[in-house]
Write an enzyme that holds these catalytic residues in place. Structure first.
Site, mmCIF file in Angstrom:
data_model
loop_
_atom_site.group_PDB
_atom_site.id
_atom_site.type_symbol
_atom_site.label_atom_id
_atom_site.label_comp_id
_atom_site.label_asym_id
_atom_site.label_seq_id
_atom_site.Cartn_x
_atom_site.Cartn_y
_atom_site.Cartn_z
ATOM 1 C CG ASP A 33 -18.721 47.286 15.754
ATOM 2 O OD1 ASP A 33 -19.615 46.505 16.082
ATOM 3 O OD2 ASP A 33 -17.579 46.931 15.400
ATOM 4 C CG ASP A 55 -18.576 47.572 11.322
ATOM 5 O OD1 ASP A 55 -19.496 46.836 11.706
ATOM 6 O OD2 ASP A 55 -17.523 47.747 11.951
#
Lengths: 117, 749
Positions: B431, B638
């Protein structure tokens, strides 16, 4: 020689029967918590009978100083607990479906089963 | 006398009304400042200077029984374990010396004279005495093997004790038969094996003793973590400072920590300023500045200033306690690679016993004279050489050291399965925000159209964003605060998903967001020949995130925000790539910014403008393409992707959520933790494979050789003493090889 050979085959058959085929009687879990003593290379009792859908606490009391006795594993329940010497350790058993759940030390030298009926 | 808190366990308190009686009795004692009973737990907490025995007497006078609770800490447990291990080690060493004291001279005699047979009456008497002495050795040094074997037998199971007891018992019994009834065996077979019996017992005891020592070293990492816990805390209650054991620190207690002292429990700083060394938990070498409002974590070291903090997590809830718990659990779990060894271990001992019987029968049927002696030697040697322990220990010992080693580097591995899978990762998704970058964006540029001022645009933008938790909003708020800009109240606020926001501020309609939003609302981005799209693209090319700002339908300017890339992200990503791992960056940010960041850190594959749910889709897509996917993220956003990935890495925070949800938690923000986690996983798996290979080969080759498979070709039959030595040191070899992992060092950053 024939007698010796027959004796040898009988001995092999006995080994197979005693260690693999024989199903020892299981100890029924009562209302009170069951205490399993870990001593001299064995769990006592090593075969525990429990009713399905019941939760139970099994107390393990390790009296065996051998490091092999230190870890208790119940792989199907993802339980792995270190047992301190001479101190009771409670293991919570959740409600389980019918079947056999093995418990053992890290090396599988100490062995036992929880049978759910 | 200093003020202390004493915890008492009450017996005989049957109803809630007892609470007042007990508390009253305690408060009447001179020196008691505070007494509070927890009826549910039947405990009472007393603070003050009164000694504990006086408190117990007061409760007894009130008609109840009481005892002082001895709250046990992990440190106490560890000390007790070490003492128990030491006592067992000493016992085994004592037994070793007893056995070797008889076995070694006998062995020397056998080697020098080659005479261990019974032919004359004198020899019978001498060997009888030695046989009785050997029985003494079996009882003094080998009793535990025989008791264990017998108990196991009754239990319908067989273990290492069974093999040793059977092996040494057979050798001793046969020797005694030779002594008592020499005529019952052929003349060439009148050989005694007392030296083998004593030496084998001695060597196996020695092997076990050395194994205990080596095992102790495998748990060094957990000892180090437990050692981080402070024993006492300086608590401020009722304006008085008192040193209390950490088990007595309560939530919301104020705790003072001076320079050089450890933080005793988790908390939030309420007074003072300091730098705290968190390296012991996170692996991050630089001390972290802490001031009012910042979190402090138990086990870290206060370096420079004196602070007072409010306890927010105590006892088993502190991050350190949770880490210790997690490492302990992971150290006891097994990766899938160990399952085959488990299956073999379950059947191993009876199979060896059957092999010993078959071997003896084969010698008796087909062996040369004296067949009975060969049969006894081969059966004994098979029983003695087989080592189920080496198989059983191969996996857990390496996991124990590997998981501990990872914890030392600030990498918390959840279980054995995560450890194994991490070593196989072929693709790693990162990410962007908070993982590759710091996750705390800053306003870098404010470009305004002619007629507007920077302050005006910032004031309106900050007014719209006030209260938002979005990182970009926080960046704008921070700049507004720095410039002491006064905010106005925004109304008719409307957040437009993946576009931006709109609101009314001071009677003006403001629009703040991306190019799509401006086009949808017909805002012209080319003002008097000045192309702001080009300006935005140029900012994005520099890894900044540009956002358009319009007032009453007309463009007023662009605010660009940049999230700085972490110092060592580039080198960490290079480490991953060097290991052949495909690195992919995912971000919700716009394509130009994503491209610029990816370029800076050396990632060629990236996906921009990704919604949280699309991250999980990307994981799936890679898995369908045959990749073993690692996903690294820092937030709850996430979570779906972390859960779906083969291994989910939570980065940075070390909060409960991260620890509980991720397969692997990286305690420090650096991506080097990721490369370290993979490196330690690979090293551990390599070590497990070495151990398993060694244990398999040892047993697979050792047992047939002991049975005499080489005899027909080479004339070699193994001596039981050699088998005893090999068995004794096989498990030690496994433990020692696992200990080599302690020397593992992650590649230099």
């Amino acid at each position: 020689m024939l007698i010796i050979n027959i004796a040898g085959v009988i001995l092999i058959a006995l080994i197979i029967w005693w260690f693999w085929l024989y199903k020892p009687q299981a100890e029924q879990m009562g209302d009170d918590d069951l205490v399993v003593v870990v001593e001299n290379g064995v769990y006592k009792p090593s075969h525990i009978l429990m009713d399905s859908n019941d939760t139970h606490d099994i107390t393990f009391l390790r009296k065996d100083a051998s490091p092999c006795a230190e870890t208790l594993m119940i792989p199907q329940l993802e339980i792995s607990e270190t047992l301190p010497l001479n101190k009771p350790t409670k293991i919570h058993i959740p409600p389980l479906g019918a079947g056999e759940y093995a418990f053992h030390c890290q090396m599988q030298m100490y062995k036992g089963t929880i049978s759910i009926k | 006398m200093s003020c202390v808190v004493t915890e008492l366990i009450i017996d005989g308190a049957g109803c809630a009304s007892c609470v007042g009686k007990i508390e009253g009795a305690l408060k009447a004692v001179s020196g008691v400042q505070h007494a509070e009973m927890n009826f549910a737990q039947r405990t009472v907490s007393v603070s003050g200077t009164a000694p504990s025995d006086v408190l117990v007497q007061a409760i007894e006078r009130a008609g109840y029984n009481a005892k002082v609770s001895s709250a046990e800490t992990d440190t106490d447990e560890l000390d007790e374990k070490e003492q128990a291990d030491l006592a067992y080690y000493k016992k085994l060493m004592r037994e070793t010396w007893i056995a070797l004291a008889l076995g070694a001279p006998l062995m020397a005699y056998a080697l020098i004279t080659g005479e261990m047979s019974v032919n004359t009456t004198t020899e019978r008497i001498v060997w009888l005495i030695i046989g009785i002495l050997t029985l003494g050795v079996l009882l003094a040094s080998g009793r535990h093997f025989f008791v264990g074997a017998w108990k196991s037998f009754l239990n319908h199971s067989a273990n290492m004790d069974t093999l040793i007891a059977l092996g040494t018992g057979t050798a001793w019994l046969y020797s005694m038969v030779v002594v008592f009834f020499p005529e019952a065996v052929p003349a060439q077979a009148r050989h005694v094996y007392f030296e083998a019996t004593a030496i084998i017992i001695g060597l196996i005891d020695l092997g076990l003793a050395l194994e205990i020592k080596a095992r102790g070293r495998t748990s060094e990492a957990i000892k180090r973590l437990i050692g981080l816990q402070a024993k006492t805390a300086r608590v401020i209650r009722d304006d008085k400072e008192m040193d209390l054991p950490i088990e007595h620190v309560l939530l919301d207690d104020l705790v003072r920590v001076r320079p050089g002292e450890k933080i005793p429990v988790d908390g939030e700083v309420v007074e003072g300023h300091t730098a705290i060394d968190e390296s012991m938990l996170t692996g991050e070498p630089m001390p972290v500045e802490k001031a009012k409002g910042d979190e402090v974590v138990a086990g870290t070291l206060n370096k420079t200033g004196s602070i007072v903090f409010r306890a927010t997590r105590v006892g088993k809830d502190t991050a350190l306690a949770q880490i210790i718990n997690m490492v302990k659990r992971a150290q006891n779990s097994k990766p899938p690679i160990g399952r085959l060894a488990d299956v073999i271990s379950a059947f191993f001992v009876p199979v060896v016993m059957i092999t010993a019987v078959i071997s003896a029968l084969a010698w008796l049927n087909f062996g040369p004279t004296p067949a009975i002696a060969f049969a006894i030697v081969s059966a004994t040697t098979v029983l003695i050489i087989a080592c189920p322990c080496a198989l059983g220990l191969a996996t857990p010992m390496s996991v124990m050291v590997g998981v501990g080693k990872a914890a030392e580097a600030g990498v918390l591995i959840r279980n054995g399965e995560a450890l194994q899978t991490a070593s196989k990762i072929t693709a790693m998704i990162l990410d962007k925000t908070g993982t590759i970058t710091l996750g705390s964006p800053k306003v870098t540029d404010v470009v305004v159209v002619s007629g507007r001022t920077e302050l005006e645009v910032l004031q309106l933008a900050a007014s719209v964003e006030a209260g938002s938790e979005h990182p970009l909003a926080l960046a704008i708020m921070e700049t507004a605060q720095e410039k002491a800009i006064e905010l106005s109240k925004a109304s008719s606020f409307n957040a437009i998903t993946a576009r931006g926001v709109e609101a009314e501020v001071d009677g003006r309609r403001v629009l703040f967001g991306n190019e799509k939003l401006m086009h949808e609302r017909d805002v012209t981005l080319n003002v008097a020949g000045d192309d702001f799209v080009q300006k935005a693209q140029s900012l994005a090319a520099d890894a900044k995130t540009p956002m358009y700002f319009a007032i009453d339908g007309k463009l007023a300017g662009i605010i660009a925000v940049a999230d700085p890339i972490k110092e060592d992200s580039i080198s960490a990503i290079q480490r991953l790539q060097k290991n052949g791992i495909r690195v992919i960056m995912l971000t919700g940010d716009n394509r130009d910014t994503a491209k610029a960041v990816a370029k800076k850190v050396g990632i060629s594959e990236f996906v921009a403008e990704v919604l949280p749910e699309d991250k999980a889709k990307k994981v799936q897509e890679l898995q369908m393409a045959g990749e073993v996917v690692g996903m690294t993220g820092d937030g709850i956003n996430d979570a779906p992707a972390l859960a779906l990935a083969n291994v989910g890495f939570a980065i940075g925070t070390g909060t409960d959520v991260a620890i509980e949800s991720a397969d692997i938690t990286l305690m420090r923000g650096s991506l080097h933790g990721l490369a370290d986690a993979i490196a330690v996983s690979k090293a551990t798996l390599r070590n497990i494979k070495q151990n398993l290979f060694g244990a398999f080969v040892y047993n697979v080759a050792g047992v047939p050789v002991a049975a005499g498979i080489l005899y027909p070709v080479l004339g070699i039959l193994m001596n039981p003493v050699i088998a005893g030595a090999a068995m004794a040191f096989s498990s030690l070899t496994v433990v020692s090889n696992a200990n080599r992992l302690r020397l593992f060092k992650a590649q230099e950053h």
